[in-house]
Design a protein around this motif. Sequence first.
Motif, PDB file in Angstrom:
ATOM      1  N   GLU A 240       0.718  -1.254  -0.176  1.00 39.29           N
ATOM      2  CA  GLU A 240      -0.187   0.073  -0.085  1.00 39.29           C
ATOM      3  C   GLU A 240       0.891   1.320   0.012  1.00 39.29           C
ATOM      4  O   GLU A 240       0.442   2.298   0.420  1.00 39.29           O
ATOM      5  N   SER A 241       1.888   1.273  -0.229  1.00 44.49           N
ATOM      6  CA  SER A 241       3.105   2.267  -0.058  1.00 44.49           C
ATOM      7  C   SER A 241       4.355   1.537  -0.744  1.00 44.49           C
ATOM      8  O   SER A 241       4.655   0.575  -1.218  1.00 44.49           O
ATOM      9  N   ASN A 242       5.402   2.705  -0.807  1.00 43.71           N
ATOM     10  CA  ASN A 242       6.781   2.448  -1.235  1.00 43.71           C
ATOM     11  C   ASN A 242       7.657   1.935  -0.164  1.00 43.71           C
ATOM     12  O   ASN A 242       8.832   2.202  -0.200  1.00 43.71           O
ATOM     13  N   GLU A 243       6.903   1.541   1.068  1.00 42.91           N
ATOM     14  CA  GLU A 243       7.743   1.285   2.423  1.00 42.91           C
ATOM     15  C   GLU A 243       8.040  -0.093   2.344  1.00 42.91           C
ATOM     16  O   GLU A 243       6.950  -0.722   2.315  1.00 42.91           O
ATOM     17  N   TYR A 244       8.947  -0.765   2.340  1.00 44.33           N
ATOM     18  CA  TYR A 244       9.256  -2.081   2.804  1.00 44.33           C
ATOM     19  C   TYR A 244      10.720  -2.555   3.133  1.00 44.33           C
ATOM     20  O   TYR A 244      11.533  -2.191   2.321  1.00 44.33           O
ATOM     21  N   PRO A 245      11.082  -3.099   4.132  1.00 41.14           N
ATOM     22  CA  PRO A 245      10.268  -3.479   5.369  1.00 41.14           C
ATOM     23  C   PRO A 245       9.885  -2.129   6.055  1.00 41.14           C
ATOM     24  O   PRO A 245      10.164  -0.964   5.580  1.00 41.14           O
ATOM     25  N   ALA A 246       8.902  -2.229   7.069  1.00 48.36           N
ATOM     26  CA  ALA A 246       8.567  -1.082   7.724  1.00 48.36           C
ATOM     27  C   ALA A 246       9.647  -0.128   8.107  1.00 48.36           C
ATOM     28  O   ALA A 246      10.707  -0.449   8.525  1.00 48.36           O
ATOM     29  N   GLY A 247       9.529   1.331   7.561  1.00 45.81           N
ATOM     30  CA  GLY A 247      10.761   2.216   8.035  1.00 45.81           C
ATOM     31  C   GLY A 247      11.562   2.521   6.720  1.00 45.81           C
ATOM     32  O   GLY A 247      12.371   3.525   6.878  1.00 45.81           O
ATOM     33  N   ARG A 248      11.418   1.642   5.851  1.00 45.69           N
ATOM     34  CA  ARG A 248      12.418   1.904   4.834  1.00 45.69           C
ATOM     35  C   ARG A 248      11.626   2.260   3.393  1.00 45.69           C
ATOM     36  O   ARG A 248      11.109   1.351   3.023  1.00 45.69           O
ATOM     37  N   ILE A 249      11.880   3.435   2.878  1.00 46.08           N
ATOM     38  CA  ILE A 249      11.272   3.610   1.832  1.00 46.08           C
ATOM     39  C   ILE A 249      12.193   3.042   0.340  1.00 46.08           C
ATOM     40  O   ILE A 249      13.428   3.655   0.567  1.00 46.08           O
ATOM     41  N   ILE A 250      11.400   2.699  -0.532  1.00 44.01           N
ATOM     42  CA  ILE A 250      12.153   2.179  -1.531  1.00 44.01           C
ATOM     43  C   ILE A 250      11.998   3.054  -2.676  1.00 44.01           C
ATOM     44  O   ILE A 250      10.796   3.625  -2.981  1.00 44.01           O
TER      45      ILE A 250
END
Length: 184
Positions: free
Chosen positions: A26-36
């Motif tokens: 649901e976002s460009n974040e994976y894992p939590a806290g890491r923006i890809i």
Amino acid sequence: GHPEQPTVSLYVNTANPGAAGSWWPESNEYPAGRIIHNPYGTCKAGDYGTACAYMYGYAKAYDNATRRGVSNPAGYFWWLDVETENTWSGTNKDANRTVLEGMTDFFHSIGAQVGIYSTGQQWDRIVGPVSSSSNLYNLPSWLAGSLNAAGAARACSEPPLTGGGTVALTQFVSNGFDYNYSCR
């Protein structure tokens, strides 16, 4: 174990389940806290297009490398299994392709090598032609579908799955077991 092939390679299932999956980004974040960095834009909840498909692929590759007990995932060659038995978008080959691009980007980010396992027919149905700007374009192919060892040897001269790749391996079945033929 063939001299021109890695001693051990890993084979990972791939898919583009979209709404049919148990998880979808649901976002460009994976894992939590890491923006890809996503070359297809921003993934948003409810989006089943290329931006979220890319994130799905990236996340699944991350999980395979970090959450499945694989020590030193960068030290392996990762084959992306692309088969019609898995769940793929029947209407959006671009999204299917970007799942694989996301996986490839993750594996490359850790220094691992990547290739594509499929048959030409399945690849065409799921992904289709790949442009030279795609990170899939130069990947080696492992072509399944030969009926015997002689057919597998001949398959080494078939076109790779992508225009810039090469056929590295072929596969045939004998007495219910899969066997591989090195083309290098």
